[in-house]
Structure formats: C-alpha cells, structure tokens
Enzyme design. Sequence first.
Site, PDB file in Angstrom:
ATOM      1  N   ASN A 142      40.504  24.397  42.677  1.00 35.34           N
ATOM      2  CA  ASN A 142      39.693  23.449  41.932  1.00 35.34           C
ATOM      3  C   ASN A 142      39.075  22.452  42.904  1.00 35.34           C
ATOM      4  OD1 ASN A 142      38.524  21.638  40.198  1.00 35.34           O
ATOM      5  ND2 ASN A 142      40.308  21.503  38.816  1.00 35.34           N
ATOM      6  N   ASP A 324      30.663  46.250  37.344  1.00 29.62           N
ATOM      7  CA  ASP A 324      31.731  46.353  36.357  1.00 29.62           C
ATOM      8  C   ASP A 324      31.508  47.564  35.435  1.00 29.62           C
ATOM      9  OD1 ASP A 324      34.099  45.079  35.183  1.00 29.62           O
ATOM     10  OD2 ASP A 324      32.814  44.719  33.447  1.00 29.62           O
ATOM     11  N   GLU A 353      32.744  49.980  39.967  1.00 31.47           N
ATOM     12  CA  GLU A 353      34.104  50.041  39.430  1.00 31.47           C
ATOM     13  C   GLU A 353      34.265  51.376  38.713  1.00 31.47           C
ATOM     14  OE1 GLU A 353      37.274  48.049  36.301  1.00 31.47           O
ATOM     15  OE2 GLU A 353      35.138  47.924  35.923  1.00 31.47           O
ATOM     16  N   HIS A 419      42.516  41.984  39.785  1.00 26.40           N
ATOM     17  CA  HIS A 419      42.659  41.177  38.567  1.00 26.40           C
ATOM     18  C   HIS A 419      42.934  42.028  37.326  1.00 26.40           C
ATOM     19  CE1 HIS A 419      38.617  42.702  38.485  1.00 26.40           C
ATOM     20  NE2 HIS A 419      38.461  42.262  37.259  1.00 26.40           N
ATOM     21  N   ASP A 420      42.828  43.345  37.458  1.00 30.26           N
ATOM     22  CA  ASP A 420      43.051  44.232  36.315  1.00 30.26           C
ATOM     23  C   ASP A 420      44.378  44.981  36.391  1.00 30.26           C
ATOM     24  OD1 ASP A 420      40.793  43.760  34.765  1.00 30.26           O
ATOM     25  OD2 ASP A 420      39.567  45.174  35.913  1.00 30.26           O
ATOM     26  N   ASP A 474      47.443  41.412  33.751  1.00 27.59           N
ATOM     27  CA  ASP A 474      46.659  40.365  33.107  1.00 27.59           C
ATOM     28  C   ASP A 474      47.392  39.851  31.862  1.00 27.59           C
ATOM     29  OD1 ASP A 474      44.642  38.863  31.965  1.00 27.59           O
ATOM     30  OD2 ASP A 474      43.434  40.596  31.373  1.00 27.59           O
TER      31      ASP A 474
END
Lengths: 592, 592
Positions: A142, A324, A353, A419-420, A474
Amino acid sequence: MLKEALLHVADNPYAFAVDNHQLKVRLRAKKGDILRCDILHDDRYRSVGRENRLALTNVAWDDLYDYFEGVITSDTKRVRYVFLLTGIDGSHLWYGEKGISVNREEAGYFQFAYIAEQDIFRIPDWVHDGIVYQIFPERFYNGDKTNDPPNTLEWEDKLTDWKCYYGGDLSGILNKLPYLEELGINVIYMTPIFSSTTNHKYDTTDYYSIDPQFGDLDTVKALVKEARSKGIRIIFDAVFNHCGDTFFAFQDVLLKGEQSKFADWFFINEFPVIQHPKTNYETFANHVSTMPKLNTKHPEVQAYLLRVARYWIEEAGIDGWRLDVANEVDHDFWRAFRKVVKDANPEAVIIGEVWHDSRAWLRGDQFDGVMNYLFKEALNDFFAKQSIGVRSFNNRLTRSRMIYSDQANAAMLNLIDCHDTERFITACSNSGWGWNEERRPLDRMKLAAFFQLTYPGMPMIYYGDEVGMDGENDPYCRKPMVWDKNMQNEDMLDHYKTMISLRNELPELSRGSYETWVEDELATVYGYIRTYKGQSTGMLINNSPREQEVSISFIWMNEGDKVTELITGKEYRVSPVNTIQIEPYGYMVFKG
Amino acid sequence: MLKEALLHVADNPYAFAVDNHQLKVRLRAKKGDILRCDILHDDRYRSVGRENRLALTNVAWDDLYDYFEGVITSDTKRVRYVFLLTGIDGSHLWYGEKGISVNREEAGYFQFAYIAEQDIFRIPDWVHDGIVYQIFPERFYNGDKTNDPPNTLEWEDKLTDWKCYYGGDLSGILNKLPYLEELGINVIYMTPIFSSTTNHKYDTTDYYSIDPQFGDLDTVKALVKEARSKGIRIIFDAVFNHCGDTFFAFQDVLLKGEQSKFADWFFINEFPVIQHPKTNYETFANHVSTMPKLNTKHPEVQAYLLRVARYWIEEAGIDGWRLDVANEVDHDFWRAFRKVVKDANPEAVIIGEVWHDSRAWLRGDQFDGVMNYLFKEALNDFFAKQSIGVRSFNNRLTRSRMIYSDQANAAMLNLIDCHDTERFITACSNSGWGWNEERRPLDRMKLAAFFQLTYPGMPMIYYGDEVGMDGENDPYCRKPMVWDKNMQNEDMLDHYKTMISLRNELPELSRGSYETWVEDELATVYGYIRTYKGQSTGMLINNSPREQEVSISFIWMNEGDKVTELITGKEYRVSPVNTIQIEPYGYMVFKG
C-alpha cells in the site's frame, strides 16, 4: 524398429524455421529403438541423388519415445528431406511423407516448401533472459493510503474472505522496485489494474482507466519509467474473454435490451437480459453473471479491444500482455491481436493463459508463450506431492517441451504457483513424503525454485514465494505480501537471490539447450545439462530426505579436467565415473 | 495395446468443430489393437464424475493404424474429454492429455476450450456437389479467330514445342458451354487468363487485364454469366507466388534498380538486377528469370494482390481461386487472402496448389482444399502403374484423408492428371500389367474415373480426358482439345456422362461418409461404401484383367433384402455372404 511410433510432420512443432535459412526438424521414435537418425536434404527443385547429409541428435526422451533433432541449412529456403533410421537391431528404414520403407523411393520426401520471413516465429530477444515476478497489486504494498477503498483492512489483518481489500496499489509497487531490483527479477507481470468492482479486477469496468484504488495513468507511467530505469519490464493482464457487467457496453444492453447497439457485443440467448438467478447470456465459465463473455468476432468488439491493446503499449510503454482465459477466445482474434501488439512494439511479449496443451496457439501466429501449467504440474507432482519419481518427472518435462518449438519453449512463463493456485510451499506442507515435521516443505520449495531457475523458459516468481509465504487456494494464496522482516523467511529470500544471480551469470541457464543427464529413480536423484555456445553446466538434484550417493559421468568434460560445484565451491577431478554425495533435498551445479 | 501408436491432439485434424455445438474427435491406434473406443466428455467447468458417454466408430485404417471418430455435442461449446480404450486382449487404458494409464486420474483430460464461431472451418455448401472441369484456355477451343496470336497453328497441327499457340480463347469456352453442360460438370477451373507473354500465362504481365489473345473483361463477364445460367461456376488461377518479368513493377526495378520504388516488391540479392545467364533474384523454382518471386510480406504487394483477388470476384463474379505454387507463399498472406475472398463472396472457394501434405494450410484459416496430389498419386500407382495392391491403395487413401478435417476433405480437388502431369491414359498406356495391347489403358482409365467420381471431394476432369486424349508431360498434356467426333472416344465420353449423372443422382456419392468395404488383395478387388443421411451405396472395383469372384456381405442391408447393381440393373438377394462375379477392370454399384 517400431514403425507405429515414428512421427514427423513438416510443420510446427516437428519442423519449424529458426531463421531465414535454418529449419529445425524433430523426429519422434520408439524409445531405445534408434541407433542413428540421419537426414538427406536438398533444395526441393534439385534432382535426386545430390542431397546433403545431416546427423540428428537424440535430444530428449520420455517413457515411450526418443526425440531427435537437427538443423537443416538451406540457401534457397526450399527444403525437401527424408530420414534414414538405423535401428539398434541393425535394420534400416527410410521415412518420408509417402511412408516408412526399406526402399528409399517408397518413402518419398517431406517438404518444407519455403521458409517465409513473415512465418518465422520470432520472440523478443530479451525474453530469453526474462525472470518474471508476478504481482497481485491489491496485496503487494500500500503505497498511497489516500486511494484506499472503504473498509480497507490493516495490512496485518487476517484474510477471511474473497472480497476484502488491503489497499495495495501501483505506488506500492513503485515504492518496492528497489526490493525487486535487489531480488534480481527483470519483468513484472501484474494481474489486472483497470477499473473494476473487485479486488482481483478480472471484471473490467473500463479498459482505458486505471482503477482509482490503484492509481491513474500518471502512476502507471511513473512505474513503467522507474522500472525501466532499473532494467525491469512491465506486463499487463488483458482480460478480453469477458468484461465486467459494469462495462459500458453491457450496461447499455442491460438498459436497452435488444435495441442496444451493443447487443451483439455479447452472446445473449434471449431478451430481456436476465442476470439472476441464472444468466441467459454466455459468461466466463458458466453463469458468472458479473463476467459476460465478449463476442470477439464482432468487428467493433475486435476494434475496441485491439485499440486497448495498442493504447497501453503506446501510452504507458508496457512490454507485453498476459492474456486471461486465452484458450476461450478465438484464434482469429489472437492473430489480429499479435499483429497490433508487435506493430506497436516488436519487443512486446504475448503470454496466453492456457492450462493445457497449447500448440494451437504457439505456431508463431498468436502467442509467444503461455503460462506453463504443464511445467507447474510436473513440479508440483515431483517436488510437492512427491507422487512421481525421477523418470516420470523427466517424461512429463520432455513431453511439455516436445509439443512446442524452441521459440515457444523459450517464451514460456514457468510458474510453480500463482494467484489461481495454492502456493507451492503449502502444497509441500500438505503432501509429500514423511509426516508433518519431517516433510521439510521449505527444503522442497527451495529445490523446486532451484529447478525452475535453471530450466529453459522464463521463471515466474509469485509475489511472496521468495519470503516463504504460504496459502491455500484463492483467497488464501492472495494474502498481503509479508514485508515484516521478522516474518520473512530470510533463508528462502537468500536462496532466490542466489539462484537468480546464478541464472544471470551463466547464459546457458537462460539460453541453453536442455539435456537429461542423470535419472536415478532409486535414489530420486535427477540431473540435467544446459549448454550454450559450447559452455555447459550440469545440475544435480536430490528429491529425497536422505543423503544419496550417485555415480555420474561429466560427459561434457574430459577425463582429468577440473569441475567446480558452484554452490559449495568444491572441486572435482573428472573420472570416467565420479561418485558424488548429495545432501537430502540438495542441489548441485557443476561447471567445467 | 500399443501405447506408442496412440495419437490424439485436441487440435485439427484430430479435433475440429463441425458446427457451433459439435466437435468431431479422431483417435489413431495400432491397427487391430482396439475393441472399443469410448469417450467421457463434459463441459470443462463441471466437476468430475457427471460426464457423458460417446462410443467412437472405427472409420478407417491403413497399414499401421486404425482411426476412430465420433462427434461430441456440447451446449456450452467448452469441452473436456478422456478416451477409454478397450483392447482386443481385454485390457483397458484411459488416454488423456497427461498420458495413457489404467488409472483415469493419471490420464487427465483433453481440452477443446471453446468452439468459437469464427474459428469453425466453413466451406461453401455447393463445394460438396462440385464436379470440376479444368481448362487450359489456349488449347480448349478457338472461338474468336480475330484475337489469334501471330503464327497460330491450325487446331489439327501436331504439337511440337512448348511455345506454340493454337488460338484457344474465352469465346471458345463460352461456345462450348453446352458441351460442358451436357457432360454434367458444374465448375470450370481455368489456368491463368491474365495478360502474359506465354501460352500458359503463369508469368503474369498484368493482373487486371485479360490477355487479348483470350478476350477481355466483357468476354469474361459474358462467360461467367452464361455459365451461371447453366449452373456452372468459374474458378480463376491466382499466380501470386511470382509474376512475369514483364510485370510493371519488375520492369521498373529492371529500369531503375535500387532506386525503383518497387525494389522491395521482390527478393533482389544485389543491384543491378541480372537476368542472364543466372538471375540474382529469387524466382519461381531456381533462376527462372521470367518469373521473379513476389515479396508477399511487403504491405504494398499484399495490398496489390489482395485487391486483385477482390476485383475479379466483384467485377467478373467468379466463384473462387486456385492458387499457384501456394506452398511457397507465406501463411500470413493466405490468411489475409482468405479474409478478403470470403468477405467479397462467402460462397467463393479457395484451392491451393500443394503437391504434398497440406495440413498447415487446411485448418480453416487459409484454404478450403488443395489440388489433391496424394489422391492422384494413389490412383496413379494403383490404376495406371498397378504398382500397388488393394491394401496399399486403401492405406494411401486413408492417410490422405486422416491428415485433414472433413471440411478439407470435402473441398479437395481430386485430380488424376492436369496440365502439369502426363495424362492419366498415357500413364496407363506406358505402364501397368500386361504387354502393350493387353494393357487395356482405356479400361483402367475408366476404372480410375469411376473411382474418382465415387470418392469424397470434388472430382476434377482435365479437359479432353473425357474423350480419351493422351499426352506425355508438358507440353504434350496440353494438346488442343479433340473436337472431331471421329477422333473422340465415344465410349469414354459416355462413361464420364454416366458416372457424373450417377454422382449427381446419389447424394451419398458427393456428400457421404467413406468406409472401406472389401480389401481382396489376392483378387485385386476393392470395395467401399458411401453413406449419407441413412442412405448407403456400395462400390466394387476389379483392378485386374481377369474376371474375379469375391465373397461379400452387404453389411448395410438386412438379410433377404433386395439390392440392385445400378450399372447392369441386376438384382441380388442379400445373404450373409454373397458371391459376386466382377468383370475384368469392372466396377459395380450396389444400392439397397
């Protein structure tokens, strides 16, 4: 020789141009069947009998087949060729397009009619040296509290649901570039950053704006510029299979139904459009109401998305796109996409992907590479689950390479997690040999990372893996990056830095050929050699919790030469057979 | 089961969409190995265990392999599937992308991720019924004496060299349309007619003008119009690999050298351009000075040629293009070509000249079909040379079909000869069983034509074959058409007319599946069944000079049914095994 096992087609991946006058050919045969594989080749218009010879090399094998390769050089760019196979049983067979025969004439010829410049599969040269770091921006750092969404959690808060926000943003990535530079990576692939209603942003609201939670065009430009100054390239995520239901065109369809001029931008089964309880339009997967599938056949949709592809390259200066759900978008669209992207920046890379066999996208007319799930699954089964042995591991890797050309293999995004998926260390913790504390997940994760960083293709490090972050599927693989040094695994971080340095130091690790060297199934010890411009390095790994002793030959060295193991600095004198001790879950790098 | 022989890839030609919700899959296995081949399939997002079953059919075989096919129907257009193979030895194997295993999970799945409308290989529907007549215009008929070149020979003069002229022209073709209509063909493919300096006109001077020796735009328009009124389509020849050295752009390069703005339209190795004694630029084949190779990568060349492609469709209303030396022009160009042609006329057909395995051009993004030389060579070896038997013949045909999708197979231009080969009857005269007068070339030619006209794909009749014209290789295969009825072989002409009628009457002959029925190697008797919409017809041919008796089963009929042999009208009563007499070089057509 087993005729049924022989396979060659004068087309990718069994024949592909590597340059204007060079054609690489590959032949598949039954494992152990072939003593020699030769080729006779010539210009296709020359009369028979004057052909040139080429001896092919056995470059790889799996459980069923051996693979032979060689490079035919042709002045005229027009090649005809026939294989002569000599069996270990002393038999011989000619193999051409007409058939397999002891009689040369009956075999006929294969024809690679013309090496056309515009059909040659070209990947950007930098890709060979690419070491990629994948960032899920909402969870990396952040850097700007002013753009935090409402109800943003504290960075240290426990992740409990899919929909929460932690406030990660582009400024955060910018701030952490020195960290990434020190780590040694040179490419960042960010999951989507365009306006969207979710933390993952795979449901695009506006392809032309950066999500305000992440920043704006200026932030992106600053990030790209600063990254470039550090030799780091930036790849965006193109979600073109579907958009968010908040995308203007879909909103118009929701509002105006059949009358909307965007009605054909989607696959609406009937009007009025219904979102709940069950969509009456095609979506990502089935009935994901917030992700309507885009009709990429529609010229306006094509034009819209292709403008998006060009815009971010030209405006923000990005170095490529990751696509994607690339396998559910038509090939025709991707061909147009490649033309636009390479026109906008010939040095941009395109990574699809695709979780499965991707050869339909990797002939040079669509993607450069894909997210290499065949690689990931092999590493997962071997290092994490430990459900396959050395030989199966080698077989799976061989198959994953031999279905593609060299170019595609060089442009693979070699992941071990993302991330998947669950994080690799979590897979190691939850499975593998031994009970709980004996499992040594960190050691096996390090071993996998070692392999990944010494294998052909672009290694991709999922943010946080390098500091030992864990996480189930996830959302737990998307936890906030651990920045607290006390929480980071320093040993893992050192390991990644060391291995990245090694890859950068030895061109054979990034650009070299790959040859299986040791397959000790009993000891679970595996070895492989990478060679580039005459320089070879041999790697040896022990995927068992026991110290192993193996007998190896430094086949690229001469007897009496000195060979150095680079991790320990220990020197060995080359004998016909060397006995090597390798630690539990150990790895060794032999350089002559 | 022999694992090494198993082959499936979730890509053309092993998996291809035949419609928006239908995916045809094909599996190759060792011949005789497999008792049953089943599939489990489902939407790729659905959880495991709820899959649908599909039993595949053994549709073809060659010397090494059996081929199984089936059609998967998918509502969602997203398919995952796995094969279950049951061996004749009672064993079973699962076969998926991950491997071949007795364990289903280890096999994994094949994925056909999404059937995209725009990727479906669509051929014009009329192609299924196409019967093509190839005309070499200079030698077909002289309809207009006023446009004859200097030194035009009399039609009856003996052909003695490559360069002579006989005065054939477009008016000649127009005049003879009634003849062609009566013959029964419905497509004319003309070799090039654009301005050029030769009789064959493969060295184009001007792509926008009809050679004045042949006529002009009006003549072409009149020809197309008149042909259309008779249900006959016209296909032009696109010579885009190279032009003539008289082409304006090459003339400019000859004149201005490196300064020419067309210098990059060609592949000039160095300036000044030298034509003799040896070219210093790329040409058709090697050093054919009059045919400089065009640089189809150059945007201006692309644009120029694509405008030509569109112009003749729009201006003259032609129904397609045959592409000369198609295999030496880049795939990228042909993809653009297909878009332009199909945009100008979605019903236009595209046929490439490729003499070898053409799968790289036949995935639906480039050509519809090719000139089917694999077919031609099989027929040549079997009927003309008689150098292969029934089984080899079947093997060669199987291989020629199984490397392509159904769509490509339907759009094949099935030739037995053409302007680039000796005439088929000459091949029959010069080789085959028996001495000279015993060779019966006419009978064997008729048998080959029978086969050609009952086989899937568009039969192509080279002008004059139907009246028994002979001729060695170019130039002797390009003799003037024999119009003198006393010189025409009436029997051959009747044969062609009868067979064309038969093909037109029985939709299964043009649109049906193909199944090998009888392979009597000893008797040299071959049988095959064509089936369409539940209607089957069986053909039987005897490729020997001896009457043969064979035992056959009418496997598509029930015992006791009547079956009629259509050539003789003779009826048979179906028994489990029927004994059939078939004449020397005879052919029979059995219809239930």
